[in-house]
Design an enzyme around this catalytic site. Structure first.
Site, short mmCIF file in Angstrom:
data_model
loop_
_atom_site.label_atom_id
_atom_site.label_comp_id
_atom_site.label_asym_id
_atom_site.label_seq_id
_atom_site.Cartn_x
_atom_site.Cartn_y
_atom_site.Cartn_z
N HIS A 176 -5.45 5.59 0.24
CA HIS A 176 -4.52 4.95 -0.86
C HIS A 176 -3.13 4.70 0.08
CE1 HIS A 176 -2.97 3.93 -4.88
NE2 HIS A 176 -1.92 4.00 -4.33
N SER A 177 -2.51 3.53 0.12
CA SER A 177 -1.20 3.29 0.81
C SER A 177 -1.43 3.60 2.23
CB SER A 177 -0.21 3.81 0.13
OG SER A 177 0.88 3.29 0.38
N MET A 178 -0.53 4.47 2.62
CA MET A 178 -0.88 4.83 4.23
C MET A 178 -2.41 5.11 4.56
SD MET A 178 0.83 7.97 6.39
CE MET A 178 -0.08 9.20 5.73
#
Length: 229
Positions: A71-73
């Protein structure tokens, strides 16, 4: 399924996922240094070093079908980890990867860098993300403890340089939030350039941290996807 956290997040984000899937899927949250039980270890500031470490420690466990969720990074790290594995003939590729809340890796950063801001300005920007505990962000002592990790994570993301590479030989599943102010839905569609097999996108009604606000919908989609493999 190996689960990689977002910037500033830890393995506990995925703690409840194992209960949802039961014995049908082993959920393996990955704890990066610099958070929770590893709070006093320095966090990585570059994706290459983090990926090399992940690959080294995960390699012994890749002898069975597996997937990776980030998720994200964590999505960015997931992509680079999948590339590193694909470049190693001794390792099997994942069955598929899930990349959530992150633009396609070849696209430039869509916002002004935050990692070099003053502490006050940096914390104010974090408050706008909506996924960080406001009580922690307002706690000076707590922020002194976790700020180095948050800065390191944002440095990792903001210093990332995409390197042209062959398309992956497995499906990519892209998750995006319709109300995400950090990652536009349009920028996630460009993930279709990174798989030779298939890329599909699923939209969830929520912001950047829709994995929290839409957790049951996210888990339902993962379950449907993996059980159809």
């Amino acid at each position: 399924m190996f689960c990689l956290p977002f910037a500033g997040g830890g393995a506990s984000v995925y703690r409840s996922w194992a209960t949802h899937f039961g014995p049908t899927l082993e959920v393996c949250p990955i704890q990066f240094p610099g958070r929770e039980g590893r709070i006093f270890e320095p966090a990585f500031t570059g994706v290459d070093a983090l990926v090399a470490t992940l690959k080294k420690h995960l390699s012994p466990y890749l002898d069975r079908p597996y997937a990776i969720y980030g998720h994200s990074m964590g999505a960015l790290v997931t992509f680079e980890l999948a590339q590193a594995i694909a470049n190693d003939d001794s390792l099997p590729n994942p069955e598929r990867i899930f990349v959530a809340a992150h633009r396609a890796p070849h696209l430039p950063l869509q916002r002004t860098p935050l990692s070099d801001l003053s502490t006050e300005a940096f914390v104010e920007k974090l408050k706008q993300y909506g996924g960080f505990d406001q009580e922690i962000l307002n706690n000076i002592e707590m922020m002194e403890l976790i700020l180095p990790t948050l800065r390191a994570d944002f440095t990792l993301c903001e210093s990332y340089q995409y390197k042209t590479s062959p398309k992956l030989k497995h499906p990519i599943h892209v998750f995006a939030g319709t109300e995400d102010q950090q990652t536009t839905v349009e920028s996630t569609y460009a993930w279709d350039q990174h798989s030779d097999v298939s890329v599909d996108s699923t939209l969830f009604t929520g912001g950047h941290f829709f994995l929290n606000s839409c957790q049951q919908d996210v888990l339902k989609k993962i379950r449907q996807t993996l059980l159809s493999t």
